[in-house]
Write a protein that holds these residues in place. Structure first.
Motif, mmCIF file in Angstrom:
data_model
loop_
_atom_site.group_PDB
_atom_site.id
_atom_site.type_symbol
_atom_site.label_atom_id
_atom_site.label_comp_id
_atom_site.label_asym_id
_atom_site.label_seq_id
_atom_site.Cartn_x
_atom_site.Cartn_y
_atom_site.Cartn_z
ATOM 1 N N ALA A 12 43.134 3.882 -59.291
ATOM 2 C CA ALA A 12 41.904 4.003 -59.121
ATOM 3 C C ALA A 12 41.259 3.326 -57.747
ATOM 4 O O ALA A 12 40.415 3.665 -57.227
ATOM 5 N N TYR A 13 41.782 2.030 -57.788
ATOM 6 C CA TYR A 13 41.468 1.267 -56.443
ATOM 7 C C TYR A 13 41.697 2.174 -55.001
ATOM 8 O O TYR A 13 40.921 2.100 -54.173
ATOM 9 N N LEU A 14 43.081 2.518 -55.094
ATOM 10 C CA LEU A 14 43.563 3.245 -54.096
ATOM 11 C C LEU A 14 42.508 4.656 -53.708
ATOM 12 O O LEU A 14 42.061 4.785 -52.549
ATOM 13 N N GLU A 15 42.264 5.318 -54.900
ATOM 14 C CA GLU A 15 41.229 6.397 -54.805
ATOM 15 C C GLU A 15 40.090 5.992 -54.063
ATOM 16 O O GLU A 15 39.320 6.869 -53.763
ATOM 17 N N SER A 16 39.605 4.696 -54.398
ATOM 18 C CA SER A 16 38.223 4.323 -53.714
ATOM 19 C C SER A 16 38.225 4.218 -52.238
ATOM 20 O O SER A 16 37.120 4.414 -51.698
ATOM 21 N N PHE A 17 39.368 4.180 -51.764
ATOM 22 C CA PHE A 17 39.765 4.129 -50.361
ATOM 23 C C PHE A 17 39.771 5.755 -49.794
ATOM 24 O O PHE A 17 39.706 6.121 -48.670
ATOM 25 N N THR A 18 40.626 6.392 -50.583
ATOM 26 C CA THR A 18 41.151 7.778 -50.024
ATOM 27 C C THR A 18 40.413 9.053 -50.556
ATOM 28 O O THR A 18 40.492 10.271 -49.997
ATOM 29 N N GLU A 19 39.336 8.811 -51.469
ATOM 30 C CA GLU A 19 38.659 9.970 -51.850
ATOM 31 C C GLU A 19 37.756 10.674 -50.710
ATOM 32 O O GLU A 19 37.124 9.962 -49.990
ATOM 33 N N PRO A 20 37.904 12.072 -50.317
ATOM 34 C CA PRO A 20 37.371 12.503 -49.338
ATOM 35 C C PRO A 20 35.909 12.817 -49.422
ATOM 36 O O PRO A 20 35.109 12.623 -48.318
ATOM 37 N N ASP A 21 35.350 12.943 -50.558
ATOM 38 C CA ASP A 21 33.664 13.001 -50.816
ATOM 39 C C ASP A 21 33.030 11.741 -50.802
ATOM 40 O O ASP A 21 33.499 10.975 -51.685
ATOM 41 N N ALA A 22 32.148 11.420 -49.849
ATOM 42 C CA ALA A 22 31.660 10.296 -49.800
ATOM 43 C C ALA A 22 30.795 9.693 -50.993
ATOM 44 O O ALA A 22 30.926 8.782 -51.258
ATOM 45 N N GLU A 23 30.131 10.770 -51.812
ATOM 46 C CA GLU A 23 29.486 10.365 -52.896
ATOM 47 C C GLU A 23 30.288 10.043 -53.987
ATOM 48 O O GLU A 23 30.198 8.902 -54.521
ATOM 49 N N LEU A 24 31.724 10.660 -54.238
ATOM 50 C CA LEU A 24 32.547 10.587 -55.302
ATOM 51 C C LEU A 24 33.041 9.169 -54.829
ATOM 52 O O LEU A 24 33.293 8.126 -55.813
ATOM 53 N N ARG A 25 33.443 8.599 -53.614
ATOM 54 C CA ARG A 25 34.055 7.622 -53.243
ATOM 55 C C ARG A 25 33.203 6.184 -53.538
ATOM 56 O O ARG A 25 33.373 5.353 -53.939
ATOM 57 N N ARG A 26 31.860 6.404 -53.345
ATOM 58 C CA ARG A 26 30.726 5.487 -53.695
ATOM 59 C C ARG A 26 30.739 5.263 -55.155
ATOM 60 O O ARG A 26 30.776 3.988 -55.433
ATOM 61 N N ALA A 27 30.888 6.316 -55.741
ATOM 62 C CA ALA A 27 30.680 6.142 -57.320
ATOM 63 C C ALA A 27 32.015 5.399 -57.884
ATOM 64 O O ALA A 27 31.744 4.473 -58.535
ATOM 65 N N LYS A 28 33.204 5.613 -57.315
ATOM 66 C CA LYS A 28 34.030 4.956 -57.515
ATOM 67 C C LYS A 28 34.232 3.409 -57.274
ATOM 68 O O LYS A 28 34.648 2.621 -57.817
ATOM 69 N N ILE A 29 33.586 3.085 -56.239
ATOM 70 C CA ILE A 29 33.420 1.914 -55.514
ATOM 71 C C ILE A 29 32.530 1.034 -56.554
ATOM 72 O O ILE A 29 32.733 -0.102 -57.059
ATOM 73 N N GLU A 30 31.462 1.641 -56.833
ATOM 74 C CA GLU A 30 30.513 1.258 -57.714
ATOM 75 C C GLU A 30 31.059 0.636 -59.298
ATOM 76 O O GLU A 30 30.782 -0.275 -59.978
ATOM 77 N N LYS A 31 31.940 1.567 -59.749
ATOM 78 C CA LYS A 31 32.693 1.572 -60.991
ATOM 79 C C LYS A 31 33.576 0.222 -60.917
ATOM 80 O O LYS A 31 33.621 -0.399 -61.815
ATOM 81 N N LEU A 32 34.288 0.211 -59.745
ATOM 82 C CA LEU A 32 35.334 -0.973 -59.574
ATOM 83 C C LEU A 32 34.887 -2.171 -59.342
ATOM 84 O O LEU A 32 35.238 -3.063 -59.841
ATOM 85 N N TRP A 33 33.810 -2.339 -58.704
ATOM 86 C CA TRP A 33 33.313 -3.726 -58.139
ATOM 87 C C TRP A 33 32.092 -4.392 -58.836
ATOM 88 O O TRP A 33 31.409 -3.389 -59.245
ATOM 89 N N SER A 34 32.318 -5.614 -58.768
ATOM 90 C CA SER A 34 30.961 -6.368 -59.468
ATOM 91 C C SER A 34 30.115 -5.883 -58.178
ATOM 92 O O SER A 34 30.322 -6.027 -57.121
ATOM 93 N N ALA A 35 28.744 -6.045 -58.530
ATOM 94 C CA ALA A 35 27.608 -6.076 -57.548
ATOM 95 C C ALA A 35 27.674 -6.998 -56.452
ATOM 96 O O ALA A 35 27.390 -6.649 -55.593
ATOM 97 N N ASP A 36 28.135 -8.222 -56.793
ATOM 98 C CA ASP A 36 28.332 -9.030 -55.500
ATOM 99 C C ASP A 36 29.681 -9.236 -55.093
ATOM 100 O O ASP A 36 30.002 -10.534 -54.505
ATOM 101 N N GLY A 37 30.517 -8.419 -55.297
ATOM 102 C CA GLY A 37 31.940 -8.461 -54.866
ATOM 103 C C GLY A 37 32.144 -8.808 -53.474
ATOM 104 O O GLY A 37 31.231 -8.505 -52.851
#
Length: 122
Positions: A12-37
């Motif tokens: 999942a962490y790797l996909e947050s860097f490699t997802e080609p769709d910018a909106e999906l990539r952003r959603a993955k980051i929001e799911k994985l990271w704490s707000a103040d990460g």
């Protein structure tokens, strides 16, 4: 964390860097990271989901789009609350172009609080 769960997190962490769709990539980051990460690399520190998403977008554009490079994890380990994820950037023919290590810390909810990223590791 079980080995399977660690592998799932790494994927999942790797996909947050490699997802080609910018909106999906952003959603993955929001799911994985704490707000103040916070992400700390050799020469840069970024904090907060907005800044992390912008940094990841920059990495994605600089290394993946149009270059044929891919990222893969070739080693992962756990020690207490720290996860070590060693990655390789691979050329289309499978050669290693670069390698690094991310040491990831997560909170009780499993969200990333801090990543220390080390580039140029063999």
């Amino acid at each position: 964390m079980t080995a399977e769960t660690l592998a799932e997190f790494g994927h999942a962490y790797l996909e947050s860097f490699t997802e080609p769709d910018a909106e999906l990539r952003r959603a993955k980051i929001e799911k994985l990271w704490s707000a103040d990460g916070r992400m700390v690399s050799n020469d840069l520190t970024v904090q907060g989901v907005d800044n992390i998403a912008a940094h990841v977008a920059h990495i994605h554009e600089q290394y993946l789009v149009g270059h044929g490079l891919t990222f893969a994890y070739d080693q992962h380990s756990e020690a207490g609350e720290a996860l070590l994820l060693r990655w390789s950037m691979l050329t289309p023919d499978g050669n290693t172009a670069a390698r690094g290590v991310d040491v990831v810390f997560r909170d009780a909810n499993g969200q990333i609080t801090t990543v220390y990223a080390f580039m140029g590791i063999n």
